[in-house]
Design a protein around this motif. Structure first.
Motif, PDB file in Angstrom:
ATOM      1  N   VAL A   1       0.832  -1.200   0.000  1.00 45.50           N
ATOM      2  CA  VAL A   1       0.000   0.000   0.000  1.00 45.50           C
ATOM      3  C   VAL A   1       0.871   1.255   0.000  1.00 45.50           C
ATOM      4  N   LYS A   2       1.936   1.206   0.756  1.00 39.98           N
ATOM      5  CA  LYS A   2       2.832   2.361   0.888  1.00 39.98           C
ATOM      6  C   LYS A   2       3.733   2.547  -0.329  1.00 39.98           C
ATOM      7  N   GLY A   3       3.835   1.511  -1.170  1.00 39.44           N
ATOM      8  CA  GLY A   3       4.662   1.601  -2.365  1.00 39.44           C
ATOM      9  C   GLY A   3       6.087   1.119  -2.180  1.00 39.44           C
ATOM     10  N   GLU A   4       6.370   0.444  -1.063  1.00 38.82           N
ATOM     11  CA  GLU A   4       7.723  -0.054  -0.821  1.00 38.82           C
ATOM     12  C   GLU A   4       7.933  -1.455  -1.387  1.00 38.82           C
ATOM     13  N   GLN A   5       6.909  -2.277  -1.360  1.00 36.13           N
ATOM     14  CA  GLN A   5       6.967  -3.625  -1.921  1.00 36.13           C
ATOM     15  C   GLN A   5       5.993  -3.671  -3.087  1.00 36.13           C
TER      16      GLN A   5
END
Length: 360
Positions: free
Chosen positions: A266-270
């Motif tokens: 959701v955060k865009g890290e994975q």
């Protein structure tokens, strides 16, 4: 080996219910007087074992056989401990065993000891060696293919000849090679594999060390994507990338749909994870173990056969996994009740969920 699609899974559930209820019809109904089923899980390093598989199996066994009891042990990723736990259950005289093996070769003698005592062993999630009675898992090659395909998509234009680091699982697990083979098949001829590591214990800290070494050797500019075998490994990979101040982060894969991994997505890290409906796996293994514990036939349950290094034509159920990205969290994990939006979109992640369209 072939997996079981969504339509097949629905059919399987109906068969599981019918066969398992039939298997319990002669139980006598006296709680505690029925068979004991041993459940041996491999570790606590991967959250799914304790958080999902254990309670799902315990619940389903009791639903299918009210007078059955579960004898549980966790090996903490130590093969010698698991061998001791399994031998203790054999001595106790359990009626069947569900074994998620730490190291197939190390447990082979214990599987043979169980057979000598007339105790059937259901290999769960990982294919054990020795005379196992059945195998329940997800199609590991498909897991790897989904990871590889998603990574190529996440890399965009860089997928044409770009550089990838592979941070694979523990080589003692037969699934690690299964996943890696599927991933390499998807990546073949598309990208360059710059480094490939095996991660003992599937531990985040080991993955962090591997990724740190890759960054140091290659330089962050050459790493266009990271094939991480599961979410624990992805956590270590992303931690190393952030510690090295790599920005933007390259796409990183995962597996198991752990809650913290979903929040990283959701955060865009994975970039993605692989969702494996653990309920179906747990229900299939529970039904197989209950049937075997009562000396019932399991032919109606199985969907295929597999070969291990020691045993051919093992009756098996292989389920299909699903790739999950930020765009599909709602129609996979939330729809299936794995997590609620409140669990995913805590205050810390509220703005990220807004941007992802999850809270609209």
């Amino acid at each position: 080996m072939r997996g079981l699609g969504v339509r097949g899974a629905a059919g399987l559930l109906a068969v599981l219910l019918a066969v398992s209820l039939a298997g319990c019809s002669d139980s006598g109904g006296e709680s505690g007087d029925g068979p004991a089923i041993g459940l041996l899980l491999p570790s606590r390093a991967v959250p799914r074992w304790e958080n999902s598989d254990k309670p799902l199996i315990e619940k389903r066994v009791k639903e299918l056989c009210s007078d059955c009891t579960i004898v549980y042990a966790n090996a903490e990723n130590d093969a010698a401990s698991q061998r001791q736990q399994m031998n203790s259950m054999i001595t106790r005289g359990v009626s069947a065993l569900i074994l998620d093996v730490v190291d197939p070769k190390a447990l082979r003698s214990s599987v043979r000891a169980a057979q000598r005592e007339g105790i059937p062993v259901v290999a769960y999630d990982r294919l054990a060696e020795g005379p196992i009675a059945g195998f329940v898992s997800f199609d590991g090659a498909q897991v790897g293919r989904l990871q590889g395909q998603a990574l190529l998509k996440g890399m965009g234009a860089r997928a044409d000849g770009g550089g990838v680091v592979m941070v694979n699982g523990d080589p003692s697990s037969p699934n690690a090679a299964w996943y890696e083979g599927g991933a390499r098949a998807a990546l073949r001829d598309e990208v360059r594999i710059l480094k490939s590591y095996n991660t003992v214990g599937w531990r985040s800290e080991n993955a962090h060390d591997h990724m740190s070494a890759a960054i140091s050797t290659l330089g962050p500019g050459r790493i266009d994507g990271v094939l991480a075998a599961n979410d624990s490994i992805a956590a270590g990979v992303i931690s190393a990338l952030k510690s090295a101040r790599v920005s933007p982060l390259p796409p990183v894969t995962g597996q198991d749909a752990d809650l913290d991994a979903v929040q990283r997505i959701v955060k865009g890290e994975q970039y993605m994870t692989v969702y494996k409906p653990f309920r179906l796996e747990a229900e299939a293994a529970s039904a197989m173990a209950v049937a075997l514990a009562r000396d019932n036939d399991i032919d109606a349950l199985v969907t295929t056969e597999v070969d291990s290094p020691t045993t051919e034509d093992v009756p098996a159920i292989l389920l299909d996994p699903t790739a999950v990205t930020r765009e599909t969290i709602g129609r996979t994990l939330v729809r299936d009740g794995v997590f609620t939006l409140d669990q995913i979109c805590t205050p810390k992640f509220r703005s990220a969920c807004d941007r992802a369209g999850l809270t609209r």
